[in-house]
Design an enzyme around this catalytic site. Structure first.
Site, PDB file in Angstrom:
ATOM      1  N   GLU A 110       0.916  -1.257   0.125  1.00 45.76           N
ATOM      2  CA  GLU A 110      -0.033   0.092  -0.183  1.00 45.76           C
ATOM      3  C   GLU A 110       0.909   1.166  -0.006  1.00 45.76           C
ATOM      4  O   GLU A 110       1.219   1.607  -0.955  1.00 45.76           O
ATOM      5  CB  GLU A 110      -0.765  -0.047   1.068  1.00 45.76           C
ATOM      6  CG  GLU A 110      -1.978   1.112   1.270  1.00 45.76           C
ATOM      7  CD  GLU A 110      -3.268   0.808   1.439  1.00 45.76           C
ATOM      8  OE1 GLU A 110      -3.676  -0.363   2.224  1.00 45.76           O
ATOM      9  OE2 GLU A 110      -4.395   1.475   1.549  1.00 45.76           O
ATOM     10  N   GLU A 164      -2.019   0.130  13.258  1.00 47.91           N
ATOM     11  CA  GLU A 164      -3.210   0.675  12.587  1.00 47.91           C
ATOM     12  C   GLU A 164      -4.450   0.431  13.316  1.00 47.91           C
ATOM     13  O   GLU A 164      -5.286   1.248  13.115  1.00 47.91           O
ATOM     14  CB  GLU A 164      -3.214  -0.031  11.204  1.00 47.91           C
ATOM     15  CG  GLU A 164      -4.256   0.170  10.319  1.00 47.91           C
ATOM     16  CD  GLU A 164      -4.285  -0.457   8.940  1.00 47.91           C
ATOM     17  OE1 GLU A 164      -3.538  -1.653   9.012  1.00 47.91           O
ATOM     18  OE2 GLU A 164      -5.038  -0.018   7.974  1.00 47.91           O
TER      19      GLU A 164
HETATM   20  C1  BGC Z   1      -5.118   2.793   4.733  1.00 51.78           C
HETATM   21  C2  BGC Z   1      -5.567   3.820   5.696  1.00 51.78           C
HETATM   22  C3  BGC Z   1      -6.679   4.763   4.700  1.00 51.78           C
HETATM   23  C4  BGC Z   1      -7.651   3.754   4.520  1.00 51.78           C
HETATM   24  C5  BGC Z   1      -8.850   4.752   4.027  1.00 51.78           C
HETATM   25  C6  BGC Z   1      -6.655   2.100   4.311  1.00 51.78           C
HETATM   26  O1  BGC Z   1      -6.062   0.858   3.192  1.00 51.78           O
HETATM   27  O2  BGC Z   1      -4.155   1.943   5.078  1.00 51.78           O
HETATM   28  O3  BGC Z   1      -4.893   4.092   6.511  1.00 51.78           O
HETATM   29  O4  BGC Z   1      -6.836   5.992   5.286  1.00 51.78           O
HETATM   30  O5  BGC Z   1      -7.382   2.684   3.680  1.00 51.78           O
HETATM   31  O6  BGC Z   1     -10.135   4.172   4.383  1.00 51.78           O
END
Ligand code: BGC
Length: 914
Positions: A490, A757
């Site tokens: 990501e 997270e």
């Molecule tokens: C990310 C987040 C981001 C989110 C949006 C995720 O996959 O890691 O930090 O803000 O998607 O919902």
């Protein structure tokens, strides 16, 4: 007339566009700043004089041929715009400043500093983009191309500059020597529109006669896998180099070397180097001397050369990524025969450096993980499809046959991957000849070299660890752009994450230039209808032709929050002016796409909240109001008074709609979640009469959860503020000290060294959560760092005074359960410090107020008589003014200086208990 010199020191920390002696900028009127050195209490700057010249000699002989501001009567020390002769491409400008104090005495001149202009006119770029032919297989990364060229320098070099960039990544060498220490240059921007270039002073690299220039290219963000959909070649099919070398010799002639078909190209030892896949390096394929004079390149080919196109080349305007620390491995364990796992002791971002002695052709594999399983093996599930494997094939010494026990006789080889990075704490080594020593692996920590600006320490080691985790998550995720996470497939510039974290980020590091650069790409990602994308650069824009990620509140609103925060912390008014039209388009988009000013349901909601439902239309409307309120402030600051009135009216109308739709007569907010109350209170959406009841509902919600939080990304940054701003600092501290799930310290109790997270990234009952989305290095929940600086340490920006020209010191020790705290913030105008300790029946607070600033000090006691400063009552202590009692607080103003206050607390306890 000769100026009377005072005792003040020469100004220092001179900066141009936030940078120390920047090489290659393009701003036509760069902004200068300095800090004054004056130890006197209440020291102020009453005037300054800036001089700029085209050579240091001219300045020394008082001939500022480019600009002399003259004596300007003002206390301004930052954001001082250059107003001299028109700045010319390539030229270096030398500058100095002196200041006058409050008594009209002048300081010595500062030391000389400089800035140098890059290539400001695009038609001065004349080279070609050169690189390998287009790859046949569009699904496979290609080996990293090596490029070289020899040139003859006629005469003694006086000055040499290289202006260089790549589609992909580059590393440059001259005569075998690496140029610069930067990683992942040229950096990441919206490559379809603009590509940064770097300028290096390479005067020392050249000599008269033959010289060799070499470069290695990598795929990077341009052509390698980019997170999100793991797209390969997102921006273009093959890496390209573009460079322009300008060599000036003593006789005044200039030789310009450009990238063109006179260069030669070849594959080399780097077979693959990709951010997500990792790197494969075969040291047997090394080409000794490839970047030096006399190398036989007859088997190398001519590169493909493409002309320049419409894409703008822009000067690098922020600190580059650098190796900021090297971590030694803490331990190593053989988890299976031949499989070793090294623990770096810290979840970090960068690469491993490996040392090996071994037989030719031995291949060593390094795999990475943020965590290990209970049997000590690497846990990699949460990397998703990012393989992150580095493979090194040993060069060895072919002539000798090393038996397994004689590796120590082989030459030592040191390998560090070049064009890749990842987040990890553990490194797994397989294929290593013999038992690897602990020194076989070290961790190279890579991040954008933003200066550290915050210091935090208190008597609770758990909170210190939390602070450290926040800083490490910032380090790991401020790599060229603010990313969500550094490990899985990501690693994108999610706007929501950046927005919630930016105030904490500003405390921890000087991020002015870092975010200013990113904002330009935020603007470029705006759709014609005013909506912003959720990630910048927008690597997710389209899938199957459909636009996926626009128009999500709390993410898109970063386009307003980021400039606003940069204004607050650095006084950057220009950024407000520059992006004002784009911000206005976003508000207009929201207004047009709302129903009676209620924004529609949808978006990410209070992302990753636990066991709570904040309706998305509520959250979206709250953010619509917040952004409108910020626009009202911004419009007033930049002198758009009519707009300010319009935004004010709109804000009040949104509030009315919000209350009508979401708030009951008993001040309950629909959803009854901590986030709904926190946003409504902090965004000032409720009538004054409803605040107390809303706070009580919030407190009740927390009590029902036994002092646990339930907030996600959107609510978390506001939760503690909602409490401490409304008289419930005690509850805020209970949440902060909470150690069981869900809480900030839960991860700390389980050994986290970065912010997770999710609140439950790992639990004793369930182990690692769903690996599909479980980063162990995601800074969003670390947004509490701001509250810790502001309330434990007590250092607060004053919203009415940007850039800490005046600030608020308001520590909250008495409900804290702590016995001491020490905090510092190296602000743009100087170092602010606030430290306290509690001792028997009094607490001592030491405060440092930098010269030319003022602090409003707020002390939680109800009587002026309870406070002394170095033994003196406040009202006669030098430097203090406007001392007054304000309910249960004492307030006063402190001019520049170092203060030590002693406050009796016996009486405080009695007075608050009532
Ligand atoms: C990310 C987040 C981001 C989110 C949006 C995720 O996959 O890691 O930090 O803000 O998607 O919902």
């Amino acid at each position: 007339m000769r100026e009377r010199e005072g005792s003040i020191g020469a100004p220092d920390r001179l900066r141009c566009e936030y940078l120390h002696n920047p090489l290659g900028i393009e701003e036509p009127s760069p902004r200068l700043s300095w800090q004054i050195r004056d130890p006197q209490r209440s020291a102020v700057q009453s005037a300054y004089q800036v001089q700029v010249a085209s050579s240091p000699e001219l300045l020394a002989s008082h001939v500022p041929d480019q600009w002399d501001s003259g004596k300007v009567a003002t206390n301004q020390t930052i954001q001082v715009e250059y107003k001299g002769q028109k700045l010319q491409s390539h030229r270096r400008y030398h500058w100095r400043v002196r200041t006058w104090d409050g008594q009209g005495l002048v300081s010595p001149w500062s030391r000389l500093h400089w800035w140098e202009m890059g290539i400001m006119e695009s038609d001065l770029w004349k080279g070609h983009w050169i690189g390998p032919p287009l790859p046949e297989n569009n699904r496979q990364p290609i080996p990293c191309p090596y490029l070289r060229r020899e040139i003859i320098v006629k005469g003694q070099i006086r000055r040499a500059r290289v202006y260089i960039t790549a589609r992909g990544l580059y590393e440059l060498y001259i005569n075998g020597r690496r140029v610069g220490e930067d990683y992942f240059t040229p950096g990441w921007t919206e490559y379809h529109h603009r590509i940064p270039y770097q300028t290096y002073d390479v005067t020392e690299y050249f000599r008269e006669g033959p010289n060799a220039i070499g470069a290695i290219l990598g795929d990077g963000w341009y052509g390698g896998h980019v997170g999100g959909f793991m797209r390969l070649r997102l921006y273009g099919p093959a890496p390209r180099l573009l460079a322009q070398l300008e060599l000036e010799t003593e006789d005044g002639t200039t030789q310009i070397i450009r990238t063109d078909t006179q260069w030669r190209i070849s594959d080399g030892p780097i077979l693959v180097s990709d951010f997500m896949r990792g790197e494969q390096y075969d040291a047997r394929l090394e080409m000794p001397g490839w970047n030096e004079v006399g190398f036989d390149d007859r088997r190398w080919r001519q590169p493909v050369a493409e002309p320049l196109d419409h894409v703008k080349l822009v000067a690098q305007a922020m600190p580059t990524v650098r190796s900021m620390m090297i971590l030694a491995a803490r331990s190593r364990t053989q988890v299976r025969p031949g499989v070793w796992v090294f623990d770096m002791g810290q979840n970090m971002v960068g690469v491993a450096r490996m040392q090996v002695q071994g037989p030719t052709g031995a291949t060593i594999r390094m795999r990475y993980g943020e965590a290990v399983n209970s049997d000590g093996t690497l846990y990699t599930d949460n990397y998703r499809t990012a393989q992150c494997v580095d493979e090194y094939t040993v060069k060895g010494d072919d002539d000798r046959d090393y038996g397994p026990r004689h590796h120590s006789e082989a030459p030592l080889e040191i390998y560090q991957p070049r064009f890749t990075f990842r987040g990890f704490r553990y490194v797994e080594l397989t294929g290593y000849p013999g038992d690897p020593p602990l020194t076989a692996i070290s961790g190279i920590v890579l991040y954008s070299a933003n200066d550290a600006t915050g210091e935090f320490e208190c008597s609770d080691p758990m909170l210190n660890q939390l602070h450290s985790n926040i800083v490490w998550s910032q380090r790991g995720n401020f790599l060229e752009i603010p990313t969500d996470c550094p490990q899985r497939d990501e690693r994108l510039g999610w706007m929501g994450d950046a927005q919630v974290f930016i105030p904490t980020a500003c405390f921890n590091m000087d991020v002015a230039a870092f975010f200013a650069k990113w904002m330009r790409d935020v603007e470029l990602s705006q759709r014609a209808d005013g909506a912003f994308s959720d990630v910048v650069p927008n690597a997710l824009a389209f899938r199957d032709g459909e636009c996926l990620n626009f128009d999500h509140h709390a993410w898109a609103d970063a386009a307003i929050v980021v400039p606003w925060t940069l204004y607050q912390y650095y006084g950057d008014r220009r950024i407000l002016e520059r992006y004002y039209p784009a911000m206005g388009r976003w508000i207009e988009h929201c207004r047009l796409n709302s129903d009676g000013l209620i924004r529609p349901v949808g978006g990410y909601g209070d992302w990753l909240s636990v066991d709570a439902q904040t309706p998305t239309d509520l959250l979206n409307t709250a953010w619509f109001a917040r952004s409108t309120w910020l626009m009202r402030r911004i419009a007033a600051i930049i002198g758009r008074n009519d707009d300010a009135t319009t935004y004010e009216r709109l804000f009040l109308e949104i509030c009315r709609a919000f209350n009508h739709r979401f708030v009951t007569p008993a001040s309950r907010i629909i959803g009854d979640s901590q986030t709904s109350y926190a946003l409504a209170l902090c965004f000032d959406l409720l009538p004054e009469s409803a605040r107390q009841a809303a706070t009580a509902h919030l407190v009740e919600n927390i009590r029902q959860r036994n002092d646990h939080l339930s907030t996600g990304f959107v609510g978390t940054p506001w939760l503690l503020n909602a409490l401490s701003d409304n008289g419930r600092t005690d509850v805020a501290y209970r949440l902060l000290h909470q150690q069981s799930y869900p809480s900030w310290l839960f991860a700390v109790t389980h050994g986290a060294t970065t912010i997770w997270e999710r609140w439950d990234g790992w639990t004793p009952q369930a182990g690692f959560l769903n690996p599909y989305m479980n980063s162990l290095n995601h800074y969003a929940f670390g947004a509490v760092g701001q509250w810790m600086y502001q309330n434990i340490g007590g250092i607060n920006p004053d919203p009415e005074y940007p850039a800490f020209g005046r600030f608020i010191i308001h520590p909250r020790p008495l409900e804290s359960g702590l016995s001491f705290a020490r905090t510092k913030y190296h602000s743009i105008v100087g170092t602010i410090a606030s430290a306290w300790h509690i001792h028997n029946d009094h607490w001592t607070l030491t405060v440092r107020v930098p010269p030319n600033t003022q602090a409003e000090v707020v002390i939680p006691t109800d009587s002026l008589d309870q406070v002394t400063e170095r033994g003196l009552p406040l009202n006669i202590s030098p430097g203090l003014t406007d001392c007054r009692e304000d309910g249960k607080l004492v307030r006063f103003l402190a001019g520049a200086g170092q203060y030590e206050f002693i406050i009796e607390i016996e009486r405080y306890h009695t007075s608050t208990k009532q």
